[in-house]
Design a protein around this motif. Structure first.
Motif, PDB file in Angstrom:
ATOM      1  N   ARG A  43       0.836  -1.210   0.000  1.00 26.13           N
ATOM      2  CA  ARG A  43       0.000   0.000   0.000  1.00 26.13           C
ATOM      3  C   ARG A  43       0.867   1.255   0.000  1.00 26.13           C
ATOM      4  NH1 ARG A  43      -3.182  -2.978   3.256  1.00 26.13           N
ATOM      5  NH2 ARG A  43      -2.307  -2.088   5.171  1.00 26.13           N
ATOM      6  N   PHE A  47       0.906   4.077  -2.791  1.00 26.94           N
ATOM      7  CA  PHE A  47       0.670   5.460  -2.382  1.00 26.94           C
ATOM      8  C   PHE A  47       1.740   6.365  -2.986  1.00 26.94           C
ATOM      9  CE2 PHE A  47       1.320   9.039   0.513  1.00 26.94           C
ATOM     10  CZ  PHE A  47       0.044   9.581   0.521  1.00 26.94           C
ATOM     11  N   TYR A  48       2.996   5.935  -2.918  1.00 29.72           N
ATOM     12  CA  TYR A  48       4.088   6.717  -3.517  1.00 29.72           C
ATOM     13  C   TYR A  48       3.836   6.913  -5.008  1.00 29.72           C
ATOM     14  CZ  TYR A  48       8.535   7.841  -5.639  1.00 29.72           C
ATOM     15  OH  TYR A  48       9.504   8.433  -6.398  1.00 29.72           O
ATOM     16  N   ASP A  50       1.095   6.846  -6.613  1.00 29.08           N
ATOM     17  CA  ASP A  50      -0.042   7.738  -6.822  1.00 29.08           C
ATOM     18  C   ASP A  50       0.317   9.181  -6.496  1.00 29.08           C
ATOM     19  OD1 ASP A  50      -2.675   8.594  -7.324  1.00 29.08           O
ATOM     20  OD2 ASP A  50      -3.219   8.322  -5.234  1.00 29.08           O
ATOM     21  N   GLU A  51       0.901   9.406  -5.363  1.00 30.91           N
ATOM     22  CA  GLU A  51       1.174  10.769  -4.909  1.00 30.91           C
ATOM     23  C   GLU A  51       2.283  11.451  -5.689  1.00 30.91           C
ATOM     24  OE1 GLU A  51      -0.187  12.876  -2.465  1.00 30.91           O
ATOM     25  OE2 GLU A  51      -1.795  11.415  -2.651  1.00 30.91           O
ATOM     26  N   PHE A  52       3.379  10.751  -5.890  1.00 34.33           N
ATOM     27  CA  PHE A  52       4.514  11.437  -6.481  1.00 34.33           C
ATOM     28  C   PHE A  52       4.393  11.601  -7.990  1.00 34.33           C
ATOM     29  CE2 PHE A  52       8.698  11.541  -8.395  1.00 34.33           C
ATOM     30  CZ  PHE A  52       9.072  12.792  -7.974  1.00 34.33           C
ATOM     31  N   GLU A  54       1.971  10.765 -10.220  1.00 41.18           N
ATOM     32  CA  GLU A  54       0.678  11.179 -10.746  1.00 41.18           C
ATOM     33  C   GLU A  54       0.323  12.611 -10.356  1.00 41.18           C
ATOM     34  OE1 GLU A  54      -0.942   9.633 -13.023  1.00 41.18           O
ATOM     35  OE2 GLU A  54       0.367   7.898 -12.924  1.00 41.18           O
ATOM     36  N   ARG A  55       0.699  13.035  -9.181  1.00 42.58           N
ATOM     37  CA  ARG A  55       0.263  14.352  -8.710  1.00 42.58           C
ATOM     38  C   ARG A  55       1.339  15.429  -8.814  1.00 42.58           C
ATOM     39  NH1 ARG A  55      -4.628  13.073  -6.669  1.00 42.58           N
ATOM     40  NH2 ARG A  55      -4.842  11.053  -5.700  1.00 42.58           N
ATOM     41  N   LEU A  56       2.612  15.050  -8.832  1.00 43.61           N
ATOM     42  CA  LEU A  56       3.686  16.044  -8.853  1.00 43.61           C
ATOM     43  C   LEU A  56       4.525  15.988 -10.124  1.00 43.61           C
ATOM     44  CD1 LEU A  56       4.855  15.656  -5.153  1.00 43.61           C
ATOM     45  CD2 LEU A  56       3.410  17.442  -6.098  1.00 43.61           C
ATOM     46  N   GLU A  91      -3.319   7.559 -14.073  1.00 44.02           N
ATOM     47  CA  GLU A  91      -4.164   7.800 -12.899  1.00 44.02           C
ATOM     48  C   GLU A  91      -5.240   6.732 -12.779  1.00 44.02           C
ATOM     49  OE1 GLU A  91      -5.811  11.629 -11.294  1.00 44.02           O
ATOM     50  OE2 GLU A  91      -4.558  12.403 -12.933  1.00 44.02           O
ATOM     51  N   ARG A  95      -5.545   3.597  -9.767  1.00 44.65           N
ATOM     52  CA  ARG A  95      -6.782   3.334  -9.014  1.00 44.65           C
ATOM     53  C   ARG A  95      -7.167   1.861  -9.136  1.00 44.65           C
ATOM     54  NH1 ARG A  95      -5.357   6.793  -7.200  1.00 44.65           N
ATOM     55  NH2 ARG A  95      -5.805   8.959  -7.431  1.00 44.65           N
ATOM     56  N   GLU A  98      -4.763  -0.190  -7.023  1.00 45.27           N
ATOM     57  CA  GLU A  98      -5.076  -0.063  -5.594  1.00 45.27           C
ATOM     58  C   GLU A  98      -6.301  -0.910  -5.240  1.00 45.27           C
ATOM     59  OE1 GLU A  98      -3.378   4.413  -4.631  1.00 45.27           O
ATOM     60  OE2 GLU A  98      -5.331   4.208  -5.599  1.00 45.27           O
TER      61      GLU A  98
END
Length: 116
Positions: A43, A47-48, A50-52, A54-56, A91, A95, A98
């Motif tokens: 998980r 999360f990494y 997804d967050e890093f 995909e978002r940054l 993205e 999902r 996950e």
């Protein structure tokens, strides 16, 4: 874009590649040892991802790098459009991954294959 910015983007690609390569290795090691994976670790890895990226990271490419490349070379537009579509698909893919991990954790071995 300064040379330093390109180095940062390459380094970020390397970090993401290392994370993505680690997941199947971790799963293979657990399978070889006949044990369930550490779901907390998986998980955290997802999360990494997804967050890093995909978002940054992808925002840096789409908002900073790609417009400059389009200005310098109009012929690269189609390739950059594809990369933007790939970012959007990423993205959705994270999902689904996950969800597959949660199903594996909650429902057991029957859901291992779809996750792996």
């Amino acid at each position: 874009m300064p040379h330093t910015a390109l180095r940062v983007i390459r380094d970020e690609h390397s970090a993401l590649s290392a994370m993505l390569s680690s997941i199947p290795l971790l799963l293979a090691e657990n399978r070889r040892k006949g044990r369930e994976p550490d779901f907390d670790v998986l998980r955290a890895m997802l999360f990494y991802i997804d967050e890093f990226p995909e978002r940054l990271h992808h925002r840096k490419e789409t908002e900073l790098l790609f417009p400059l490349l389009r200005l310098r070379n109009a012929d690269c537009g189609e390739a950059l459009d594809k990369l933007d579509r790939d970012h959007a698909a990423g993205e959705r893919a994270i999902r689904a991954l996950e969800h597959a991990l949660l199903a594996y954790e909650m429902m057991g071995e029957a859901r291992r294959g779809p996750f792996e």
